[in-house]
Scaffold this active site. Structure first.
Site, PDB file in Angstrom:
ATOM      1  N   GLY A 259      88.935 185.684 -20.892  1.00 19.15           N
ATOM      2  CA  GLY A 259      88.930 184.414 -20.154  1.00 19.15           C
ATOM      3  C   GLY A 259      87.532 184.011 -19.710  1.00 19.15           C
ATOM      4  O   GLY A 259      87.096 182.874 -19.925  1.00 19.15           O
ATOM      5  N   ASP A 277      84.538 195.689 -24.201  1.00 21.15           N
ATOM      6  CA  ASP A 277      85.653 196.246 -23.423  1.00 21.15           C
ATOM      7  C   ASP A 277      85.985 197.604 -24.006  1.00 21.15           C
ATOM      8  O   ASP A 277      85.805 197.848 -25.201  1.00 21.15           O
ATOM      9  CB  ASP A 277      86.883 195.330 -23.483  1.00 21.15           C
ATOM     10  CG  ASP A 277      87.843 195.577 -22.332  1.00 21.15           C
ATOM     11  OD1 ASP A 277      87.835 194.803 -21.359  1.00 21.15           O
ATOM     12  OD2 ASP A 277      88.607 196.571 -22.405  1.00 21.15           O
ATOM     13  N   CYS A 375      89.448 191.208  -8.928  1.00 18.68           N
ATOM     14  CA  CYS A 375      90.576 190.432  -8.381  1.00 18.68           C
ATOM     15  C   CYS A 375      91.282 191.311  -7.354  1.00 18.68           C
ATOM     16  O   CYS A 375      92.498 191.407  -7.333  1.00 18.68           O
ATOM     17  CB  CYS A 375      91.502 189.940  -9.484  1.00 18.68           C
ATOM     18  SG  CYS A 375      92.168 191.244 -10.525  1.00 18.68           S
TER      19      CYS A 375
HETATM   20  C1  LIG Z   1      89.843 192.679 -14.864  1.00 17.52           C
HETATM   21  S1  LIG Z   1      89.971 193.042 -16.546  1.00 17.52           S
HETATM   22  C2  LIG Z   1      88.823 191.929 -17.254  1.00 17.52           C
HETATM   23  C3  LIG Z   1      89.322 190.512 -17.394  1.00 17.52           C
HETATM   24  C4  LIG Z   1      88.368 189.648 -18.217  1.00 17.52           C
HETATM   25  N1  LIG Z   1      87.027 189.665 -17.667  1.00 17.52           N
HETATM   26  C5  LIG Z   1      88.820 188.211 -18.344  1.00 17.52           C
HETATM   27  O1  LIG Z   1      88.332 187.337 -17.616  1.00 17.52           O
HETATM   28  O2  LIG Z   1      89.653 187.931 -19.206  1.00 17.52           O
HETATM   29  C6  LIG Z   1      89.109 194.563 -16.617  1.00 17.52           C
HETATM   30  C7  LIG Z   1      88.877 195.069 -18.024  1.00 17.52           C
HETATM   31  O3  LIG Z   1      88.039 196.215 -17.925  1.00 17.52           O
HETATM   32  C8  LIG Z   1      88.316 197.031 -19.049  1.00 17.52           C
HETATM   33  N2  LIG Z   1      87.724 198.364 -18.779  1.00 17.52           N
HETATM   34  C9  LIG Z   1      88.202 199.366 -18.021  1.00 17.52           C
HETATM   35  N3  LIG Z   1      87.348 200.406 -18.001  1.00 17.52           N
HETATM   36  C10 LIG Z   1      86.287 200.033 -18.772  1.00 17.52           C
HETATM   37  C11 LIG Z   1      85.083 200.670 -19.157  1.00 17.52           C
HETATM   38  N4  LIG Z   1      84.785 201.905 -18.736  1.00 17.52           N
HETATM   39  N5  LIG Z   1      84.243 199.988 -19.969  1.00 17.52           N
HETATM   40  C12 LIG Z   1      84.538 198.752 -20.413  1.00 17.52           C
HETATM   41  N6  LIG Z   1      85.678 198.113 -20.083  1.00 17.52           N
HETATM   42  C13 LIG Z   1      86.535 198.738 -19.276  1.00 17.52           C
HETATM   43  C14 LIG Z   1      89.813 196.972 -19.161  1.00 17.52           C
HETATM   44  O4  LIG Z   1      90.225 197.330 -20.474  1.00 17.52           O
HETATM   45  C15 LIG Z   1      90.094 195.508 -18.806  1.00 17.52           C
HETATM   46  O5  LIG Z   1      90.206 194.754 -19.985  1.00 17.52           O
END
Ligand SMILES: C[S@@+](CC[C@H](N)C(=O)[O-])C[C@H]1O[C@@H](n2cnc3c(N)ncnc32)[C@H](O)[C@@H]1O
Length: 438
Positions: A259, A277, A375
């Site tokens: 997003g 990611d 969030c």
């Molecule tokens: C809050 S969501 C992100 C939402 C995204 N920014 C959007 O606006 O659509 C957090 C994301 O962090 C990823 N994540 C978790 N640990 C991570 C890591 N160590 N390195 C990279 N991504 C990671 C998860 O897979 C998830 O997709």
């Protein structure tokens, strides 16, 4: 397999509460078994409602049953909650709610329990006093787990009840107009022509449109053409606060489902954006979103906490860290989160957030900007993280956001404020090291 809405609702709620699966995982599969869009919507409404009222539904049942149903009958226990929820909170005629629920019990192999279920539902119908919770424990009174209530009360002595109340509301549908494809005013005019009511209440976010009523997004004007995305306006602040332009190297280090990456590119389509990611499966959603909106990024599956495994040495001008978090700011949108998240999840999440922040900081150019976002409404994941980081990184300076209150570290949006999700933003600037200029 079933095509009975109540059976699917009971099983879905059981899968979430007893099996720890998320509604976003369970619900689409259950909905796929229904042909009628009205039934799909009814299923969602019941599941969301049961998640929102679970402690009170349990409390009512416990007044009417000597003990909850045993393990193998648990889906039928959830069917009772489904039945009671319909009686108390929906405009389904009582007789229909009761008879449909009893029919569903038969399908859930609860033939021997139909009398009991019928009797319980009739008691609920006859005794409104069962739903008096003024003197109940807080978890029941506010329909949230005790640990979360305690954390919120501690963090927001004046506002915790307001946060809990906001979590019980239905979230509105917000759109973000893709300004690379259409001007927001023209898109608004297309909505008007289609007879869809909307408002544009956030002056700082001209591309943000709030629909008066939720509806199937694929039926909105310009879905296939990529004229808009669905995104809460709280999340639409990210790309703006990051201050992006076409000449920058930008990293979105936790990007899926994309997003904010897409929004960044809508504002700066020629920027060199790396969308990273850890979850390769979620990255397919990023690719789909980029394609639908006509945008381009370098998409990488990698661990943001271990840049040595993927970083190729070029410093970034902008970094967005929308880190994994408790998601306690979006409970109104995902009412199951309160049951899935545990108090013991918070400390490991904080550790991971600090690691990602610390590691990605190294990749930021002097004079560059890093936006930390969650969030979450828990200060441990938000202001406490940034305070800790600033104490340990002399080359970091907090750049106060226009929205944040004086004396606070970063901007904490609470759920329901301006009808937005709960969100946290902190903007950090990297100071040039001695002898360096930017
Ligand atoms: C809050 S969501 C992100 C939402 C995204 N920014 C959007 O606006 O659509 C957090 C994301 O962090 C990823 N994540 C978790 N640990 C991570 C890591 N160590 N390195 C990279 N991504 C990671 C998860 O897979 C998830 O997709």
């Amino acid at each position: 397999m079933s095509s009975n809405v109540r059976v699917l609702a009971a099983r879905s709620c059981f899968d979430v509460v007893d099996q720890g699966m998320s509604l976003s995982e369970v619900l689409p599969k259950a909905q796929a078994q229904l042909a009628n869009p009205l039934d799909k919507a009814l299923l969602q409404e019941i599941c969301f409602g049961v998640m929102r009222q679970l402690p009170q539904l349990e409390a009512v049942c416990s007044q009417l049953m000597t003990k909850p149903l045993v393990k193998q009958l648990r889906p039928l226990q959830f069917l009772l909650y489904v039945g009671i929820y319909q009686l108390k909170f929906m405009r389904i005629p009582d007789h229909a709610a009761i008879s449909e629920t009893v029919d569903a019990a038969r399908e859930l192999k609860g033939q021997s329990l139909t009398k009991l279920i019928n009797a319980i539902l009739r008691s609920v119908q006859r005794q409104p006093a069962l739903f008096q919770f003024d003197t109940a424990a807080d978890a029941v009174k506010y329909n949230h787990p005790g640990w979360l209530i305690n954390r919120l009360r501690h963090a927001y002595p004046q506002q915790w009840q307001q946060v809990l109340a906001a979590n019980q509301q239905k979230a509105p549908l917000w759109l973000r107009v893709n300004t690379q494809r259409i001007n927001p005013t023209d898109y608004a005019a297309a909505l008007t022509r289609a007879g869809i009511e909307y408002s544009r209440p956030v002056a700082e976010l001209p591309q943000a449109i709030k629909l008066a009523q939720a509806q199937e997004v694929t039926t909105l004007p310009g879905y296939a053409e990529g004229w808009f995305s669905v995104q809460d306006a709280a999340a639409q602040y990210a790309a703006t606060l990051l201050q992006v332009n076409d000449s920058q190297h930008i990293l979105d280090a936790c990007c899926a489902p994309g997003g904010k990456s897409c929004h960044i590119l809508e504002l700066a389509p020629r920027a060199n954006l790396t969308a990273l990611d850890k979850d390769a499966k979620r990255l397919t959603r990023v690719e789909e979103n980029l394609a639908r909106l006509g945008l381009q990024a370098k998409v990488i599956a990698a661990d943001a906490a271990q840049p040595d495994s993927w970083w190729q040495g070029q410093l970034y001008d902008r970094i967005l860290l929308d880190v994994p978090c408790s998601a306690t700011g979006v409970i109104r949108r995902h009412p199951d989160i309160r049951w899935l998240r545990k108090n013991t999840d918070i400390a490991p999440l904080c550790q991971l957030q600090q690691q990602i922040l610390q590691q990605c900081w190294r990749l930021l150019a002097p004079g560059g900007v890093l936006l930390y976002a969650t969030c979450s409404v828990l200060p441990d994941e938000n202001s406490a993280q940034i305070t800790h980081f600033l104490q340990h990184n002399a080359d970091a300076r907090l750049d106060p956001l226009p929205q944040q209150n004086a004396g606070t570290v970063g901007w904490q949006l609470l759920p329901g404020e301006q009808d937005l999700d709960g969100f946290y933003y902190a903007r950090l600037i990297k100071l040039p090291t001695q002898g360096e200029t930017t």
